[in-house]
Scaffold this motif. Sequence first.
Motif, PDB file in Angstrom:
ATOM      1  N   ARG A 127      26.105  45.935  26.944  1.00 39.50           N
ATOM      2  CA  ARG A 127      26.478  47.298  26.540  1.00 39.50           C
ATOM      3  C   ARG A 127      27.423  48.170  27.570  1.00 39.50           C
ATOM      4  N   ARG A 128      27.289  47.962  28.918  1.00 42.82           N
ATOM      5  CA  ARG A 128      28.071  48.584  29.883  1.00 42.82           C
ATOM      6  C   ARG A 128      29.573  48.086  29.550  1.00 42.82           C
ATOM      7  N   GLU A 129      29.811  46.629  29.190  1.00 45.40           N
ATOM      8  CA  GLU A 129      31.125  46.136  29.225  1.00 45.40           C
ATOM      9  C   GLU A 129      31.821  46.956  28.046  1.00 45.40           C
ATOM     10  N   LEU A 130      31.015  46.955  26.754  1.00 45.40           N
ATOM     11  CA  LEU A 130      31.634  47.505  25.612  1.00 45.40           C
ATOM     12  C   LEU A 130      31.874  48.984  25.895  1.00 45.40           C
ATOM     13  N   SER A 131      31.261  49.870  26.563  1.00 43.94           N
ATOM     14  CA  SER A 131      31.311  51.137  26.947  1.00 43.94           C
ATOM     15  C   SER A 131      32.445  51.417  28.197  1.00 43.94           C
ATOM     16  N   HIS A 132      32.843  50.400  28.917  1.00 45.41           N
ATOM     17  CA  HIS A 132      33.800  50.653  29.935  1.00 45.41           C
ATOM     18  C   HIS A 132      35.185  51.240  29.416  1.00 45.41           C
ATOM     19  N   PRO A 133      35.832  51.981  30.321  1.00 43.77           N
ATOM     20  CA  PRO A 133      37.132  52.746  29.800  1.00 43.77           C
ATOM     21  C   PRO A 133      38.243  51.515  29.508  1.00 43.77           C
ATOM     22  N   GLU A 134      37.981  50.774  29.944  1.00 42.25           N
ATOM     23  CA  GLU A 134      38.894  49.584  29.578  1.00 42.25           C
ATOM     24  C   GLU A 134      38.952  48.859  28.300  1.00 42.25           C
ATOM     25  N   ALA A 135      37.811  49.041  27.632  1.00 47.28           N
ATOM     26  CA  ALA A 135      37.436  48.293  26.283  1.00 47.28           C
ATOM     27  C   ALA A 135      38.181  49.340  25.350  1.00 47.28           C
ATOM     28  N   PRO A 136      38.413  48.572  24.139  1.00 43.13           N
ATOM     29  CA  PRO A 136      39.275  49.444  23.027  1.00 43.13           C
ATOM     30  C   PRO A 136      38.550  50.659  22.812  1.00 43.13           C
ATOM     31  N   VAL A 137      39.294  51.579  22.434  1.00 45.61           N
ATOM     32  CA  VAL A 137      38.783  52.963  21.984  1.00 45.61           C
ATOM     33  C   VAL A 137      37.853  52.676  20.852  1.00 45.61           C
ATOM     34  N   LEU A 138      38.235  51.956  19.706  1.00 45.69           N
ATOM     35  CA  LEU A 138      36.979  51.790  18.795  1.00 45.69           C
ATOM     36  C   LEU A 138      36.093  51.083  19.316  1.00 45.69           C
ATOM     37  N   VAL A 139      36.030  50.250  20.280  1.00 47.88           N
ATOM     38  CA  VAL A 139      34.687  49.704  20.541  1.00 47.88           C
ATOM     39  C   VAL A 139      33.812  50.517  21.340  1.00 47.88           C
ATOM     40  N   ARG A 140      34.531  51.262  22.297  1.00 47.56           N
ATOM     41  CA  ARG A 140      33.766  52.429  23.127  1.00 47.56           C
ATOM     42  C   ARG A 140      33.237  53.448  22.054  1.00 47.56           C
ATOM     43  N   GLY A 141      33.893  53.826  21.172  1.00 45.48           N
ATOM     44  CA  GLY A 141      33.300  54.786  20.071  1.00 45.48           C
ATOM     45  C   GLY A 141      32.097  54.177  19.539  1.00 45.48           C
ATOM     46  N   TRP A 142      32.223  53.067  19.141  1.00 48.63           N
ATOM     47  CA  TRP A 142      31.221  52.300  18.115  1.00 48.63           C
ATOM     48  C   TRP A 142      29.877  52.324  19.218  1.00 48.63           C
ATOM     49  N   MET A 143      30.015  51.974  20.619  1.00 51.87           N
ATOM     50  CA  MET A 143      29.189  51.666  21.413  1.00 51.87           C
ATOM     51  C   MET A 143      28.417  53.159  21.816  1.00 51.87           C
ATOM     52  N   SER A 144      29.141  54.203  21.710  1.00 52.54           N
ATOM     53  CA  SER A 144      28.641  55.509  22.232  1.00 52.54           C
ATOM     54  C   SER A 144      27.541  56.075  21.140  1.00 52.54           C
ATOM     55  N   ALA A 145      27.610  55.296  20.099  1.00 53.76           N
ATOM     56  CA  ALA A 145      26.420  55.906  19.211  1.00 53.76           C
ATOM     57  C   ALA A 145      26.074  54.419  18.426  1.00 53.76           C
ATOM     58  N   PRO A 146      25.347  53.515  19.191  1.00 53.75           N
ATOM     59  CA  PRO A 146      25.243  51.997  18.514  1.00 53.75           C
ATOM     60  C   PRO A 146      24.427  52.361  17.279  1.00 53.75           C
ATOM     61  N   PRO A 147      24.690  51.212  16.220  1.00 54.77           N
ATOM     62  CA  PRO A 147      23.996  51.400  14.913  1.00 54.77           C
ATOM     63  C   PRO A 147      22.450  50.982  15.325  1.00 54.77           C
ATOM     64  N   PRO A 148      21.561  51.426  14.351  1.00 55.12           N
ATOM     65  CA  PRO A 148      19.993  51.368  14.498  1.00 55.12           C
ATOM     66  C   PRO A 148      19.577  49.751  14.503  1.00 55.12           C
ATOM     67  N   TRP A 149      20.522  48.885  14.039  1.00 57.43           N
ATOM     68  CA  TRP A 149      20.081  47.391  13.973  1.00 57.43           C
ATOM     69  C   TRP A 149      20.561  46.660  15.122  1.00 57.43           C
ATOM     70  N   LEU A 150      21.054  47.372  16.094  1.00 62.62           N
ATOM     71  CA  LEU A 150      21.513  46.830  17.583  1.00 62.62           C
ATOM     72  C   LEU A 150      20.470  47.049  18.523  1.00 62.62           C
ATOM     73  N   ALA A 151      19.894  46.236  18.903  1.00 62.25           N
ATOM     74  CA  ALA A 151      18.663  46.158  19.924  1.00 62.25           C
ATOM     75  C   ALA A 151      19.431  45.941  21.332  1.00 62.25           C
ATOM     76  N   ILE A 152      19.518  47.155  22.141  1.00 60.60           N
ATOM     77  CA  ILE A 152      20.077  46.838  23.356  1.00 60.60           C
ATOM     78  C   ILE A 152      18.766  46.590  24.640  1.00 60.60           C
ATOM     79  N   GLU A 153      18.952  45.372  25.230  1.00 61.34           N
ATOM     80  CA  GLU A 153      17.612  44.945  25.901  1.00 61.34           C
ATOM     81  C   GLU A 153      17.936  44.999  27.495  1.00 61.34           C
ATOM     82  N   PRO A 154      17.273  45.214  28.228  1.00 60.92           N
ATOM     83  CA  PRO A 154      17.242  45.143  29.823  1.00 60.92           C
ATOM     84  C   PRO A 154      17.809  43.527  30.137  1.00 60.92           C
ATOM     85  N   ASP A 155      18.744  43.729  30.970  1.00 61.52           N
ATOM     86  CA  ASP A 155      19.112  42.488  31.398  1.00 61.52           C
ATOM     87  C   ASP A 155      17.809  41.497  31.942  1.00 61.52           C
ATOM     88  N   PRO A 156      17.771  40.360  31.675  1.00 57.98           N
ATOM     89  CA  PRO A 156      16.635  39.519  32.006  1.00 57.98           C
ATOM     90  C   PRO A 156      16.550  39.503  33.597  1.00 57.98           C
TER      91      PRO A 156
END
Length: 139
Positions: free
Chosen positions: A16-45
């Motif tokens: 999640r952090r990588e997809l939100s990083h300023p160097e990630a593509p703008v569309l990816v960052r935008g998508w990750m700023s409001a992730p869809p409900p089907w995407l579960a973001i889990e704590p790192d093991p």
Amino acid sequence: MLPILLTGVSIPETVRRELSHPEAPVLVRGWMSAPPPWLAIEPDPTGSDPSLGRLDAGEREALRLASALSADLILMDDRAGVGAARARGVAVTGTLGIIDLAARRRLLDVRDAVDRLRATNFRCRPMLFDALIARHPEP
């Protein structure tokens, strides 16, 4: 396509952090700023796996999460990560594999999907794009 093709999709916090990083593509960052409900973001093991030390953090944590969740499949394009997944007996597919699966289910036009993918920073050998298109003639 992912929620249609797969029963569940989870990513570790590191991804999640990588997809939100300023160097990630703008569309990816935008998508990750409001992730869809089907995407579960889990704590790192917790803990570590020294055998994964050569991988980037995202691939390493994705593999650790797949193991922790006993995942049926991991989506990964990084060559070293794919090799590590296969070495552990984890089924793995990449972006082109997802496009192939969606095309087999007639959920998308392969040529359009490949053209859109080529317009991004996604990299693969051109012959892989050509082979994918050849497997799925015009709709």
